[in-house]
Design an enzyme around this catalytic site. Structure first.
Site, PDB file in Angstrom:
ATOM      1  N   CYS A 152      -1.873 -81.597 -33.417  1.00 51.41           N
ATOM      2  CA  CYS A 152      -1.666 -81.372 -34.857  1.00 51.41           C
ATOM      3  C   CYS A 152      -2.907 -80.842 -35.570  1.00 51.41           C
ATOM      4  CB  CYS A 152      -1.201 -82.654 -35.539  1.00 51.41           C
ATOM      5  SG  CYS A 152       0.447 -83.182 -35.052  1.00 51.41           S
TER       6      CYS A 152
ATOM      7  N   HIS B  32       5.105 -79.366 -41.948  1.00 52.28           N
ATOM      8  CA  HIS B  32       3.955 -79.442 -41.050  1.00 52.28           C
ATOM      9  C   HIS B  32       4.191 -78.548 -39.832  1.00 52.28           C
ATOM     10  CE1 HIS B  32       0.815 -80.896 -38.511  1.00 52.28           C
ATOM     11  NE2 HIS B  32       1.336 -82.062 -38.152  1.00 52.28           N
TER      12      HIS B  32
ATOM     13  N   CYS C 135      -4.655 -86.478 -38.752  1.00 46.90           N
ATOM     14  CA  CYS C 135      -4.436 -87.286 -37.558  1.00 46.90           C
ATOM     15  C   CYS C 135      -3.927 -86.370 -36.447  1.00 46.90           C
ATOM     16  CB  CYS C 135      -3.443 -88.409 -37.833  1.00 46.90           C
ATOM     17  SG  CYS C 135      -1.802 -87.864 -38.362  1.00 46.90           S
TER      18      CYS C 135
END
Length: 389
Positions: A89, A345, A375
């Protein structure tokens, strides 16, 4: 050491899953921010010494080093190299951080960094062994060192348990994030950073100009009726409404040494002050933004009070809530134009998109410094501090 600056920063609209980008090839989507940066800043393609692109699922249509293919599809010929990286991510933000380090070290003067993720055409997790992303995707030796392998949703639930967050508390953050996106869009705060994408949908030409995932009229009652995503009712707090949206999009920043930017007549938006990456417990997995924030500040001798704006990626509401509790930062200074729960996202693109938001918001408001943190799967965290020039 050379100063690294953000000359410009753009992103595509984020299309909802199976939305307006469903017929758009990921390579075409990845090229759009590059085309926009060239048009907006008037450089010749050979000016760009490297393209660094994050992509979390680099297989199938996103394989073959999409970081190299994107500038070729953008019409930059064969002279511009490119590389694809995967820090899950945090990939898009890591692309920016790597480009920054390159400039600071004096290796290159002008680069493009960003990322892409087409989560409709290349689904999340499809890069695991035989298309799986659970325990079967790692070696048995892994379990000689770690007791269990959790997924991110379970990590988010364990964070909520540790901090005793209620579903309603987390949903209140969601309502704010959605409303903030709506207000920002209505006030034109995204106008300078989102570039329209001309593409085709069902063989018809379309122009996509706006994020498709946000629901700015979301309220607590609506959220309270959504089923849980990862646990049985009464045993968890996370549902589709308080987790980040699955979307398609790309983003890119033009990064240069400050001296070269001035020589070329570019007016930088921000200076990149410091970057950081950390490892944390891979079971809860998503607490990385907390130590990443602490450590990037320690490197600069700055304090939280010296930072005006924050982006904490809204992978799950509990991640942001835990960061807020540990840092004591006011929610009013965090994700001020809405976060990933609202706009979505697109894994490999998000980090660059968050820095894009911060650079434009510093310029809009005249504030001085901003910090972005995310994160990351398997227990990591990434952080970047920028300051207005």
């Amino acid at each position: 050491m050379h100063n690294a600056v953000i000359v410009d920063a753009v992103r595509t609209p984020f299309g909802k899953r199976d939305g307006s980008f469903r017929d758009t090839h990921p390579q075409d989507l990845a090229a759009k921010p590059l085309e926009a940066l060239e048009e907006r800043n008037g450089f010749e393609p050979e000016t760009i010494e490297d393209v660094v692109y994050g992509c979390v699922t680099p297989i199938d249509e996103q394989g073959l080093n999409i970081g190299r293919i994107a500038p070729m599809v953008a019409g930059w010929g064969d002279v511009v190299p490119g590389v694809q990286l995967n820090r899950m991510c945090g990939s898009g933000q890591q692309a920016v951080n790597f480009a920054t380090a390159n400039v600071m070290a004096g290796q290159h003067d002008v680069l493009v960094a960003g990322g892409v993720e087409h989560m409709t055409r290349v689904p999340m997790g499809s890069d695991g062994a035989d298309g799986v992303s659970g325990a079967d995707a790692v070696t048995d030796t892994y379990f000689e060192h770690f007791d269990e392998l959790t997924h991110q949703g379970e990590g988010a639930e364990r964070i909520a348990e540790e901090y005793d967050f209620t579903r309603e508390e987390l949903d209140e953050l969601v309502v704010d994030s959605q409303q903030r996106w709506g207000e920002a869009w209505e006030e034109g705060r995204y106008d300078d950073q989102i570039v329209p994408v001309e593409t085709e949908l069902d063989d018809e030409p379309v122009t996509v100009e706006q994020d498709e995932h946000p629901r700015p009229k979301t309220d607590l009652e609506t959220l309270s009726n959504l089923p849980l995503s990862f646990r049985e009712e009464g045993e968890g707090v996370h549902h589709p409404g308080n987790a980040s949206g699955i979307v398609d999009g790309s983003s890119a920043l033009l990064i240069a040494s400050e001296d070269v930017a001035r020589e070329r007549g570019w007016e930088p938006m921000a200076r990149i002050v410091q970057t950081e990456v950390v490892g944390v417990d891979p079971v809860t997995m998503l607490t990385g933004p907390i130590p990443a924030t602490e450590q990037v500040l320690e490197k600069t001798d700055l304090e939280l009070a010296d930072i005006d704006l924050f982006e904490v990626n809204e992978a799950f509401a509990s991640v942001v809530a835990a960061w807020l509790e540990e840092t004591g930062v006011s929610w009013e200074n965090v994700n001020v134009n809405g976060g990933a729960i609202a706009h979505g996202h697109p894994l490999g693109a998000t980090g660059a998109a968050l820095l894009t938001k911060l650079a434009h918001e510093l310029e809009r408001t005249g504030q001085e410094r901003a910090l972005s943190t995310m994160c990351i799967g398997f227990g990591q965290g990434v952080a970047t501090i920028i300051e207005r020039v």
